[in-house]
Design a protein around this motif. Sequence first.
Motif, PDB file in Angstrom:
ATOM      1  N   ILE A 183       0.576  -0.923  -0.407  1.00  8.01           N
ATOM      2  CA  ILE A 183       0.037   0.156   0.072  1.00  8.01           C
ATOM      3  C   ILE A 183       1.162   1.268   0.362  1.00  8.01           C
ATOM      4  O   ILE A 183       1.842   1.215   0.737  1.00  8.01           O
ATOM      5  N   GLY A 210      -7.150  -0.804   2.349  1.00 10.18           N
ATOM      6  CA  GLY A 210      -6.670  -1.346   3.224  1.00 10.18           C
ATOM      7  C   GLY A 210      -6.101   0.520   3.889  1.00 10.18           C
ATOM      8  O   GLY A 210      -6.147   1.743   3.533  1.00 10.18           O
ATOM      9  N   TYR A 257      -3.375   2.562   6.573  1.00  8.50           N
ATOM     10  CA  TYR A 257      -1.716   3.092   6.571  1.00  8.50           C
ATOM     11  C   TYR A 257      -1.716   4.042   6.888  1.00  8.50           C
ATOM     12  O   TYR A 257      -1.691   5.449   6.483  1.00  8.50           O
ATOM     13  N   THR A 285      -0.239  -0.347  10.157  1.00  6.02           N
ATOM     14  CA  THR A 285      -1.526  -1.516   8.154  1.00  6.02           C
ATOM     15  C   THR A 285      -1.883  -1.683   8.626  1.00  6.02           C
ATOM     16  O   THR A 285      -1.808  -2.961   9.341  1.00  6.02           O
ATOM     17  N   ASN A 345      -4.004  -5.164   5.840  1.00  6.77           N
ATOM     18  CA  ASN A 345      -3.791  -4.942   4.622  1.00  6.77           C
ATOM     19  C   ASN A 345      -6.046  -5.843   4.517  1.00  6.77           C
ATOM     20  O   ASN A 345      -5.608  -6.944   4.970  1.00  6.77           O
ATOM     21  N   THR A 360      -6.917  -8.220   2.084  1.00 11.42           N
ATOM     22  CA  THR A 360      -6.820  -9.038   2.258  1.00 11.42           C
ATOM     23  C   THR A 360      -6.205 -10.543   2.415  1.00 11.42           C
ATOM     24  O   THR A 360      -6.308 -11.566   3.004  1.00 11.42           O
TER      25      THR A 360
END
Length: 143
Positions: free
Chosen positions: A2, A20, A22, A33, A35, A37
Amino acid sequence: MIPAIQYQPETSSPLRINNGFYIEPTASTPFITFNPTSGILEFKGKSSPENAPKFFQQVDEWFEDDSFTGHDSITINMGLTYFNTSSCKCLFMIFRKLSNLQSMGKDINVNWYFEEDDEDMMEAGEDFSEIFNMQFNMIEIED
């Protein structure tokens, strides 16, 4: 990966990039962060912001987002090298929310990284693990 965005203290909403979250580190704030996924939430660096509740408010808001709560399994990689008292209180609130998610059936995995010979950070991880009755993977790393 990202793309990085510099944290703006006056920003009160989470920074979103490609679903996402960040936060770019500064001299007094950690890299954070999430994520969506992989379901991995990461903290790295030093945490001594002037206004920790305001800084961590962004992370708190992530817990309300569908891309965070939609995971059955969440891994937290906690790699802080230092945190001050007000950051500790905010981390307490984060672990409370993670513990609540765990009690609702979510699989929560915490990897607590600490530098070798840093007994304070090792004990902090052990304390959070005991307080919230969560399994922490205590991982010692070389300086």
